[in-house]
Design a protein around this motif. Sequence first.
Motif, PDB file in Angstrom:
ATOM      1  N   SER A   1       0.614  -1.277  -0.012  1.00  0.00           N
ATOM      2  CA  SER A   1       0.017   0.046   0.088  1.00  0.00           C
ATOM      3  C   SER A   1       1.032   1.277   0.090  1.00  0.00           C
ATOM      4  O   SER A   1       2.152   1.126   0.446  1.00  0.00           O
ATOM      5  CB  SER A   1      -0.930   0.122   1.245  1.00  0.00           C
ATOM      6  N   VAL A   2       0.409   2.306  -0.595  1.00  0.00           N
ATOM      7  CA  VAL A   2       0.847   3.443  -0.700  1.00  0.00           C
ATOM      8  C   VAL A   2      -0.099   4.776  -0.098  1.00  0.00           C
ATOM      9  O   VAL A   2      -1.216   4.524  -0.580  1.00  0.00           O
ATOM     10  CB  VAL A   2       1.359   3.932  -2.009  1.00  0.00           C
ATOM     11  N   LEU A   3       0.356   5.606   0.656  1.00  0.00           N
ATOM     12  CA  LEU A   3      -0.824   6.414   1.233  1.00  0.00           C
ATOM     13  C   LEU A   3      -0.133   7.821   1.125  1.00  0.00           C
ATOM     14  O   LEU A   3       0.988   8.101   1.442  1.00  0.00           O
ATOM     15  CB  LEU A   3      -0.762   6.278   2.841  1.00  0.00           C
ATOM     16  N   LEU A   4      -0.995   8.656   0.380  1.00  0.00           N
ATOM     17  CA  LEU A   4      -0.630  10.184   0.034  1.00  0.00           C
ATOM     18  C   LEU A   4      -1.269  10.865   1.016  1.00  0.00           C
ATOM     19  O   LEU A   4      -2.613  10.736   1.242  1.00  0.00           O
ATOM     20  CB  LEU A   4      -0.898  10.278  -1.316  1.00  0.00           C
ATOM     21  N   ALA A   5      -0.623  11.950   1.573  1.00  0.00           N
ATOM     22  CA  ALA A   5      -1.280  12.904   2.502  1.00  0.00           C
ATOM     23  C   ALA A   5      -1.060  14.398   2.028  1.00  0.00           C
ATOM     24  O   ALA A   5       0.130  14.758   1.580  1.00  0.00           O
ATOM     25  CB  ALA A   5      -0.943  12.654   4.011  1.00  0.00           C
ATOM     26  N   SER A   6      -2.014  15.352   2.131  1.00  0.00           N
ATOM     27  CA  SER A   6      -1.550  16.803   1.995  1.00  0.00           C
ATOM     28  C   SER A   6      -1.292  17.322   3.403  1.00  0.00           C
ATOM     29  O   SER A   6      -1.783  17.165   4.517  1.00  0.00           O
ATOM     30  CB  SER A   6      -2.709  17.319   1.376  1.00  0.00           C
TER      31      SER A   6
ATOM     32  N   ALA B   1       2.093   1.196   5.226  1.00  0.00           N
ATOM     33  CA  ALA B   1       2.210   1.695   3.892  1.00  0.00           C
ATOM     34  C   ALA B   1       3.272   2.585   3.508  1.00  0.00           C
ATOM     35  O   ALA B   1       3.666   3.334   4.641  1.00  0.00           O
ATOM     36  CB  ALA B   1       0.789   2.451   3.581  1.00  0.00           C
ATOM     37  N   GLN B   2       3.587   2.754   2.213  1.00  0.00           N
ATOM     38  CA  GLN B   2       4.676   3.809   1.971  1.00  0.00           C
ATOM     39  C   GLN B   2       3.908   4.922   1.849  1.00  0.00           C
ATOM     40  O   GLN B   2       2.878   5.269   1.719  1.00  0.00           O
ATOM     41  CB  GLN B   2       5.059   3.442   0.677  1.00  0.00           C
TER      42      GLN B   2
END
Length: 179
Positions: A121-126, A146-147
Amino acid sequence: MKPRNVLVLPGWENSGPRHWQSLWEQRHGYRRVEQHDWLKPLRGDWVARLEDMVLDCDEPAVLVAHSLGCILVAAWAAHSRHTHHVKAALLVAPGDVEQPAIRDQIPTWSPIALQRLPFASVLLASRNDPYCAFDRARGFAQAWGAQFMDYGDCGHINADSGLASWPEGHVLLQDLMKD
């Protein structure tokens, strides 16, 4: 990978027609996990629906989650016996359902499952997401294994963020689909 096995998981109140999730569905043929009630989401119902959709795939699924959809992935993975049917997950802008204002509106979503996800999994956050503090999102990524990717100042990484069809995000998804 067949497009039908890429499952789109919108957040609370669904993703509208200008949201990158909707645009990806139209352009690439991915399938939205339709929920019975987008306005008053019940965790158990949403988890059961995701389970049905994962089992309907004819090869391991890839999950594309936004906001509450990220919390759904964690809740589902914590209880399902079928997590081996998922290859990977792209987790975008998780919504922190434990914030008091949100918890009061959708109480069945607390506490957030914090077990390690049994798939890539990859998690993107702002950094300026109004629905989840940046450090909180980083903590989710760490707990879930998660990455973590810092997506800068991009709000809730949704239609209001001006991403249109968000080609950069789709490249990340394609990378997850290949591994």
